[in-house]
Design a protein around this motif. Structure first.
Motif, PDB file in Angstrom:
ATOM      1  N   GLY A 153       0.757  -1.415   0.120  1.00  0.00           N
ATOM      2  CA  GLY A 153      -0.176   0.138   0.065  1.00  0.00           C
ATOM      3  C   GLY A 153       0.667   1.266  -0.161  1.00  0.00           C
ATOM      4  N   THR A 180       0.833   9.701   6.727  1.00  0.00           N
ATOM      5  CA  THR A 180      -0.091   9.378   7.789  1.00  0.00           C
ATOM      6  C   THR A 180       0.134   8.092   8.512  1.00  0.00           C
ATOM      7  OG1 THR A 180      -1.556   7.868   6.146  1.00  0.00           O
ATOM      8  CG2 THR A 180      -1.824  10.216   6.169  1.00  0.00           C
ATOM      9  N   ASP A 182      -1.588   5.412   7.904  1.00  0.00           N
ATOM     10  CA  ASP A 182      -1.554   4.107   7.041  1.00  0.00           C
ATOM     11  C   ASP A 182      -0.275   3.989   6.322  1.00  0.00           C
ATOM     12  OD1 ASP A 182      -4.272   3.440   7.610  1.00  0.00           O
ATOM     13  OD2 ASP A 182      -5.041   4.769   5.892  1.00  0.00           O
ATOM     14  N   ASP A 183       0.544   5.244   6.291  1.00  0.00           N
ATOM     15  CA  ASP A 183       1.900   5.113   5.653  1.00  0.00           C
ATOM     16  C   ASP A 183       2.685   4.468   6.467  1.00  0.00           C
ATOM     17  OD1 ASP A 183       1.025   6.513   3.195  1.00  0.00           O
ATOM     18  OD2 ASP A 183       1.230   8.428   4.078  1.00  0.00           O
ATOM     19  N   LYS A 185       2.080   2.171   8.606  1.00  0.00           N
ATOM     20  CA  LYS A 185       1.790   0.733   8.660  1.00  0.00           C
ATOM     21  C   LYS A 185       2.186   0.243   7.370  1.00  0.00           C
ATOM     22  CE  LYS A 185      -2.703   1.196  11.261  1.00  0.00           C
ATOM     23  NZ  LYS A 185      -3.985   0.962  10.910  1.00  0.00           N
ATOM     24  N   ALA A 186       2.199   1.124   6.238  1.00  0.00           N
ATOM     25  CA  ALA A 186       2.773   0.308   4.934  1.00  0.00           C
ATOM     26  C   ALA A 186       4.278   0.293   5.052  1.00  0.00           C
ATOM     27  CB  ALA A 186       2.324   1.469   3.925  1.00  0.00           C
TER      28      ALA A 186
END
Length: 199
Positions: A153, A180, A182-183, A185-186
């Motif tokens: 992602g 973010t 999410d970044d 986590k990626a």
């Protein structure tokens, strides 16, 4: 005296922004650690700082790369995620416009044989070597990193370095500080994926 009254509010505003910026990124890593069930420590171990210096300092004359102000360290297996300020100057012939960069980075083990990769992988999967005069990145390694990044992602260009038994990655968003949760986590998934593929 007029200049003083103009500059004071500017410096105060800048100081408040930097404080908010650091707190926001720290809170993001705290949220990541909590969600992933990992432990976070506020400051770096001396051994981690020494590892970054040993593995990623540049030997070429006129080039500089070092990491300082390590904070918000999250220890996974076998990946570290942390905040840092990178001092990076890849221009051997003059002054760089900017040399200090706030990073959220991931550190992980790689085989000692993978010792000369330092490139930027753009969102189209194209890799550009970052060291002046260096050879193009290994195409098989780039393809593997691109596959892992896409499946994890990744939304931003990805800086990748492998040297002296360690790998280091971080996103380079077009808007500074644009990462973010999410970044983060990626980034962790990418580091795990590369480490597993190379293991």
């Amino acid at each position: 005296m007029l200049v003083f009254w103009i500059l004071v509010p500017i410096f105060v505003a800048l100081g408040l922004y930097l404080l908010w910026y650091a707190r926001r990124r720290r809170a993001m890593l705290e949220a990541f650690a909590k969600e992933a069930g990992l432990r976070m420590q506020p400051r770096a171990e001396a051994s981690l700082e020494a590892r970054l210096e040993r593995c990623f300092s540049l030997q070429q004359p006129g080039l500089v790369r070092s990491f300082g102000q390590l904070a918000s360290l999250v220890k996974g297996d076998p990946v570290w995620i942390f905040r840092s300020v990178e001092l990076l100057d890849l221009n051997p012939h003059g002054q760089a416009q900017s040399t200090h960069f706030n990073r959220i980075a991931a550190l992980f083990p790689v085989p000692d044989t993978l010792n000369s990769e330092f490139f930027l992988l753009d969102k189209n999967g194209q890799a550009r070597s970052l060291l002046p005069g260096s050879a193009a990145p290994d195409t098989k390694f780039v393809a593997m990193v691109n596959e892992v990044a896409r499946s994890s992602g990744a939304r931003h260009p990805l800086s990748v370095t492998c040297s002296r038994g360690s790998g280091l990655i971080y996103f380079e968003p077009f808007v500074v500080g644009g990462e973010t949760l999410d970044d983060v986590k990626a980034l962790y998934r990418i580091a795990q994926g590369i480490s597993q593929r190379l293991g």
